[in-house]
Design a protein around this motif. Structure first.
Motif, PDB file in Angstrom:
ATOM      1  N   ALA A  85       0.814  -1.220   0.000  1.00  7.99           N
ATOM      2  CA  ALA A  85       0.000   0.000   0.000  1.00  7.99           C
ATOM      3  C   ALA A  85       0.843   1.265   0.000  1.00  7.99           C
ATOM      4  CB  ALA A  85      -0.926  -0.006   1.212  1.00  7.99           C
ATOM      5  N   THR A  86       2.025   1.201   0.632  1.00 10.47           N
ATOM      6  CA  THR A  86       2.787   2.446   0.813  1.00 10.47           C
ATOM      7  C   THR A  86       4.113   2.488   0.058  1.00 10.47           C
ATOM      8  OG1 THR A  86       3.970   1.561   2.727  1.00 10.47           O
ATOM      9  CG2 THR A  86       1.869   2.681   3.166  1.00 10.47           C
ATOM     10  N   GLY A  87       4.628   1.314  -0.293  1.00 12.41           N
ATOM     11  CA  GLY A  87       5.940   1.269  -0.945  1.00 12.41           C
ATOM     12  C   GLY A  87       7.089   1.236   0.060  1.00 12.41           C
ATOM     13  N   ILE A  88       6.784   1.369   1.350  1.00 13.42           N
ATOM     14  CA  ILE A  88       7.839   1.309   2.382  1.00 13.42           C
ATOM     15  C   ILE A  88       8.068  -0.155   2.744  1.00 13.42           C
ATOM     16  CG2 ILE A  88       8.462   1.996   4.752  1.00 13.42           C
ATOM     17  CD1 ILE A  88       6.549   4.428   4.318  1.00 13.42           C
ATOM     18  N   GLY A  89       9.334  -0.580   2.769  1.00 17.57           N
ATOM     19  CA  GLY A  89       9.706  -1.988   2.975  1.00 17.57           C
ATOM     20  C   GLY A  89       8.994  -2.648   4.151  1.00 17.57           C
ATOM     21  N   PHE A  90       8.653  -3.933   3.991  1.00 13.68           N
ATOM     22  CA  PHE A  90       7.858  -4.620   5.020  1.00 13.68           C
ATOM     23  C   PHE A  90       8.534  -4.660   6.380  1.00 13.68           C
ATOM     24  CE2 PHE A  90      10.324  -8.142   3.176  1.00 13.68           C
ATOM     25  CZ  PHE A  90      10.789  -8.774   4.317  1.00 13.68           C
ATOM     26  N   GLN A  91       9.891  -4.710   6.366  1.00 10.38           N
ATOM     27  CA  GLN A  91      10.579  -4.838   7.663  1.00 10.38           C
ATOM     28  C   GLN A  91      10.341  -3.633   8.566  1.00 10.38           C
ATOM     29  OE1 GLN A  91      11.790  -4.836   4.550  1.00 10.38           O
ATOM     30  NE2 GLN A  91      14.002  -4.979   4.594  1.00 10.38           N
ATOM     31  N   TRP A  92      10.072  -2.466   7.939  1.00 10.68           N
ATOM     32  CA  TRP A  92       9.807  -1.260   8.729  1.00 10.68           C
ATOM     33  C   TRP A  92       8.432  -1.319   9.392  1.00 10.68           C
ATOM     34  CZ3 TRP A  92      13.910   1.455   9.778  1.00 10.68           C
ATOM     35  CH2 TRP A  92      14.986   1.405   8.874  1.00 10.68           C
ATOM     36  N   TRP A  93       7.582  -2.177   8.865  1.00  5.84           N
ATOM     37  CA  TRP A  93       6.210  -2.242   9.391  1.00  5.84           C
ATOM     38  C   TRP A  93       6.047  -3.260  10.510  1.00  5.84           C
ATOM     39  CZ3 TRP A  93       2.938   1.486   8.431  1.00  5.84           C
ATOM     40  CH2 TRP A  93       3.095   2.242   7.265  1.00  5.84           C
ATOM     41  N   ALA A  94       7.037  -4.140  10.682  1.00  7.53           N
ATOM     42  CA  ALA A  94       6.870  -5.250  11.641  1.00  7.53           C
ATOM     43  C   ALA A  94       6.554  -4.758  13.062  1.00  7.53           C
ATOM     44  CB  ALA A  94       8.117  -6.126  11.632  1.00  7.53           C
ATOM     45  N   LEU A  95       7.357  -3.840  13.556  1.00  3.99           N
ATOM     46  CA  LEU A  95       7.152  -3.381  14.938  1.00  3.99           C
ATOM     47  C   LEU A  95       5.876  -2.537  15.081  1.00  3.99           C
ATOM     48  CD1 LEU A  95      10.843  -2.829  16.075  1.00  3.99           C
ATOM     49  CD2 LEU A  95       9.254  -4.577  16.863  1.00  3.99           C
ATOM     50  N   PRO A  96       5.584  -1.599  14.142  1.00  3.06           N
ATOM     51  CA  PRO A  96       4.296  -0.894  14.259  1.00  3.06           C
ATOM     52  C   PRO A  96       3.095  -1.848  14.234  1.00  3.06           C
ATOM     53  CG  PRO A  96       5.702   0.242  12.705  1.00  3.06           C
ATOM     54  CD  PRO A  96       6.416  -1.012  13.080  1.00  3.06           C
ATOM     55  N   VAL A  97       3.160  -2.878  13.379  1.00  2.00           N
ATOM     56  CA  VAL A  97       2.060  -3.852  13.321  1.00  2.00           C
ATOM     57  C   VAL A  97       1.944  -4.568  14.670  1.00  2.00           C
ATOM     58  CG1 VAL A  97       1.301  -6.045  12.293  1.00  2.00           C
ATOM     59  CG2 VAL A  97       2.129  -4.212  10.817  1.00  2.00           C
ATOM     60  N   ALA A  98       3.110  -4.988  15.200  1.00  2.00           N
ATOM     61  CA  ALA A  98       3.112  -5.672  16.502  1.00  2.00           C
ATOM     62  C   ALA A  98       2.514  -4.772  17.565  1.00  2.00           C
ATOM     63  CB  ALA A  98       4.536  -6.070  16.883  1.00  2.00           C
ATOM     64  N   PHE A  99       2.842  -3.490  17.491  1.00  2.00           N
ATOM     65  CA  PHE A  99       2.304  -2.548  18.486  1.00  2.00           C
ATOM     66  C   PHE A  99       0.778  -2.479  18.390  1.00  2.00           C
ATOM     67  CE2 PHE A  99       0.829   1.750  19.519  1.00  2.00           C
ATOM     68  CZ  PHE A  99       1.151   1.786  20.869  1.00  2.00           C
ATOM     69  N   PHE A 100       0.244  -2.397  17.175  1.00  2.00           N
ATOM     70  CA  PHE A 100      -1.222  -2.317  17.031  1.00  2.00           C
ATOM     71  C   PHE A 100      -1.911  -3.606  17.476  1.00  2.00           C
ATOM     72  CE2 PHE A 100      -0.338   1.375  14.255  1.00  2.00           C
ATOM     73  CZ  PHE A 100      -1.168   2.286  14.896  1.00  2.00           C
ATOM     74  N   VAL A 101      -1.272  -4.739  17.185  1.00  2.00           N
ATOM     75  CA  VAL A 101      -1.821  -6.020  17.658  1.00  2.00           C
ATOM     76  C   VAL A 101      -1.872  -6.000  19.188  1.00  2.00           C
ATOM     77  CG1 VAL A 101      -1.381  -8.512  17.838  1.00  2.00           C
ATOM     78  CG2 VAL A 101      -1.070  -7.366  15.647  1.00  2.00           C
ATOM     79  N   TRP A 102      -0.743  -5.613  19.777  1.00  2.00           N
ATOM     80  CA  TRP A 102      -0.659  -5.573  21.248  1.00  2.00           C
ATOM     81  C   TRP A 102      -1.684  -4.610  21.826  1.00  2.00           C
ATOM     82  CZ3 TRP A 102       0.574  -1.278  24.218  1.00  2.00           C
ATOM     83  CH2 TRP A 102       0.678  -1.522  25.592  1.00  2.00           C
ATOM     84  N   LEU A 103      -1.804  -3.422  21.203  1.00  2.00           N
ATOM     85  CA  LEU A 103      -2.727  -2.393  21.713  1.00  2.00           C
ATOM     86  C   LEU A 103      -4.166  -2.913  21.737  1.00  2.00           C
ATOM     87  CD1 LEU A 103      -2.619   0.617  22.634  1.00  2.00           C
ATOM     88  CD2 LEU A 103      -3.325   1.223  20.311  1.00  2.00           C
ATOM     89  N   LEU A 104      -4.535  -3.589  20.654  1.00  2.00           N
ATOM     90  CA  LEU A 104      -5.907  -4.114  20.589  1.00  2.00           C
ATOM     91  C   LEU A 104      -6.124  -5.213  21.627  1.00  2.00           C
ATOM     92  CD1 LEU A 104      -8.299  -3.304  18.918  1.00  2.00           C
ATOM     93  CD2 LEU A 104      -7.822  -5.130  17.329  1.00  2.00           C
ATOM     94  N   LEU A 105      -5.081  -6.022  21.845  1.00  2.00           N
ATOM     95  CA  LEU A 105      -5.196  -7.068  22.863  1.00  2.00           C
ATOM     96  C   LEU A 105      -5.282  -6.453  24.265  1.00  2.00           C
ATOM     97  CD1 LEU A 105      -2.576  -9.661  21.541  1.00  2.00           C
ATOM     98  CD2 LEU A 105      -5.043  -9.948  21.584  1.00  2.00           C
TER      99      LEU A 105
END
Lengths: 406, 161
Positions: free
Chosen positions: A109-129
């Motif tokens: 969706a953004t063109g920014i490499g997937f590795q940069w998204w790993a920690l933000p994604v983990a944060f959102f998963v954690w936040l929702l939990l």
């Protein structure tokens, strides 16, 4: 009327929550390279998971125990430690793959490499939990997951030869790439019969306070929900066969190839639908797997657990999902290819099946837990078949990984 | 193998015995593992790489096509084409490293792979510069190079080798 509504909601939840990175990747690879030949693996995996989910739900409704709880109580902690360790390890890989799936969607969706998204994604998963409730995670994400039905719509729009699809639903021998064919079959089975699915389902039964009155609803949800869910996986396989395979894209080794499944059918919206489907399906699965890690450990050690409790009321439970989510993000943040990790973890999932399925045979036939609701002949035959299948998969996975998975 | 090792660890309390068992187990499995790892002959490597390259090139054609018709966003198309270019270049390197009985045929395959990689790179540059005509040209080059690769592949594996 209320029950019917609950059943409908349960079925919809199961359908929306069925697809995840493993089922998308394995079905896409299988369809692209082998056409409809591996439909049988999806069908077989779906039948197996229907039985296991139904039993896990029945066990929770009747005994008020989760499967993990039952294993520890019935066989003792020393016996429980092996399935616990195997499930924790396999779930860790699956969680990492799911976080990778969301990260890939973000990259597309953004063109920014997937590795940069790993920690933000983990944060959102954690936040929702941390902030969310079980209902929000189970039903909310699964409702959004209904977007994955776009694969079924796409499959219908492609007008496949349904006779050929039906022929593929019968187990058949490969016509080429034998090792890869069997490796794909094992991976599809691993993606379909994920231990986290039925373990999570039994924990969900306890979270939703199921009792014996839910036995019928459980049967309907397991049967219909998983069947429709399996239908989506078949949809992915058909689309991959008729779009990727037909265009000569037979080796799906790069996640950049995946959006091409829907683009020729829906144009630009196909790209959007793919990205949204991947993001939601993997995000939902990441939530479930992370929760399952916490359920396993908390139930195994007899801690207080429950997603509806405040984190301060079940600190051990909350700590486990927190650690699980952030640790699982590390391999993706370090640049490990999510697609390769997915295929590898699905094969290992298949190999770990015996450890988690063997206890079903004892627990679901134990009067102390299930009383008159113990397994009938068909359910027991199904468990024995799945155990046998699990042992075969455990034996062949590593050789196939070497010969067919490279 | 891991399971067998764990089983041995569980059933042997004596440390020395455990190490001995592990060595025996490793000895038993090592030839199998070596056999598995070396079983991929050079012709198989070449065949796998050619198949992968052919599939990747086709994906590059599809992505370029999707971008030309406005169905794929430029960021995705560019990133996908960059990744495909790398895969094609890597396939070329892998084929170069095999030792064939007929070097001329290997060269034909390598040349075709090199052309595919260059065409994919040109498509990526065209997408980044939003030059539709150049992207269309690169797409045609991809197709031509694919057909050359198919010919080279047939010759590489022809029976008179």
């Amino acid at each position: 009327m209320k029950k019917l509504l609950e059943i409908s909601l349960g079925v919809v939840t199961s359908v929306g929550g069925f697809l995840e990175v493993g089922s998308i990747a394995t079905a896409a690879q299988a369809g692209a390279l082998f056409g409809f030949q591996l439909v049988w693996a999806v069908v077989l995996g779906t039948i197996c998971i229907i039985f296991l989910v139904e039993m896990a739900g029945r066990f929770a409704a009747v005994s008020h125990h989760t499967i993990a709880d039952g294993i520890r109580e019935r066989f003792g902690f020393n016996a429980f430690i092996w399935p616990l360790l195997a499930a924790l390890f396999v779930n860790f890989l699956v969680l990492s793959a799911e976080i990778g799936g969301v990260a890939i969607a973000a990259e597309l969706a953004t063109g920014i490499g997937f590795q940069w998204w790993a920690l933000p994604v983990a944060f959102f998963v954690w936040l929702l939990l941390w902030k969310g409730t079980f209902g929000l995670i189970e039903k909310g994400m699964s409702m959004l997951g209904l977007v994955t039905l776009c694969f079924v719509v796409a499959a219908v729009m492609l007008h496949p030869d349904w006779k050929e699809v039906a022929t593929g639903a019968v187990p058949n021998l490969p016509q080429h790439d034998t090792a890869k064919y069997w490796f794909m079959a094992v991976s599809i089975l691993g993606a379909s019969i994920s231990p986290y699915l039925f373990m999570f389902y039994s924990s969900g039964g306890i979270e939703d306070q199921w009792d014996k009155t839910y036995i019928g609803a459980n049967r309907a949800i397991a049967g219909l929900g998983m069947s429709f869910g399996g239908g989506i996986s078949v949809g992915v396989l058909i689309v991959a066969a008729l779009v990727l395979g037909a265009h000569g894209v037979t080796q799906v080794d790069d996640y950049n190839q995946l959006p091409l499944m829907l683009i020729p059918i829906f144009g630009f919206w196909g790209f959007v639908l793919f990205v949204v489907s991947l993001a939601i399906a993997c995000f939902g699965a990441a939530l479930e797997v992370a929760l399952q890690q916490a359920y396993l450990v908390a139930q195994g050690f007899g801690w207080t657990w429950g997603e509806d409790l405040k984190p301060r009321d079940d600190p051990g439970f909350s700590l486990v999902y927190t650690l699980s989510v952030f640790l699982a993000a590390v391999p993706i943040a370090l640049g490990l290819d999510p697609l390769k990790l997915t295929i590898f973890s699905m094969a290992l999932t298949a190999a770990s099946l015996p450890l988690t399925v063997v206890p079903f045979l004892f627990l679901l036939n134990d009067d102390h837990y299930v009383g008159e609701h113990c397994n009938g002949v068909i359910s027991n035959a199904a468990v024995i078949f799945i155990i046998a299948l699990g042992f075969v998969l455990a034996l062949v996975t590593i050789p196939l990984q070497i010969f067919g998975g490279a | 193998m891991v399971a067998a090792f764990i089983f041995m660890i569980s059933s042997n309390c004596n440390e020395r015995k455990m190490v001995g068992s592990a060595i025996r187990l490793t000895r038993a499995f090592l030839p199998l593992l070596l056999l598995a790892l070396t079983s991929c002959s050079s012709s198989e490597t070449a065949e796998q790489q050619i198949k992968l390259a052919s599939s990747t090139a086709q994906a590059a054609v599809m992505v370029t096509d999707a971008w030309l018709s406005g169905a794929a966003p430029p960021r995705y198309a560019s990133s996908a084409l960059q990744s495909f270019t790398e895969t094609l270049a890597d396939a070329g390197r892998q084929v170069q490293s095999v030792s064939p009985s007929d070097p001329a045929r290997r060269e034909a395959v390598s040349t075709a792979l090199g052309r595919l990689s260059s065409a994919a790179k040109r498509a990526q540059t065209a997408v980044e510069a939003e030059q539709h005509a150049q992207a269309g040209q690169a797409q045609r080059e991809l197709r031509t190079a694919q057909s050359d690769l198919a010919t080279a592949y047939r010759q590489y594996f022809s029976p008179d080798r």
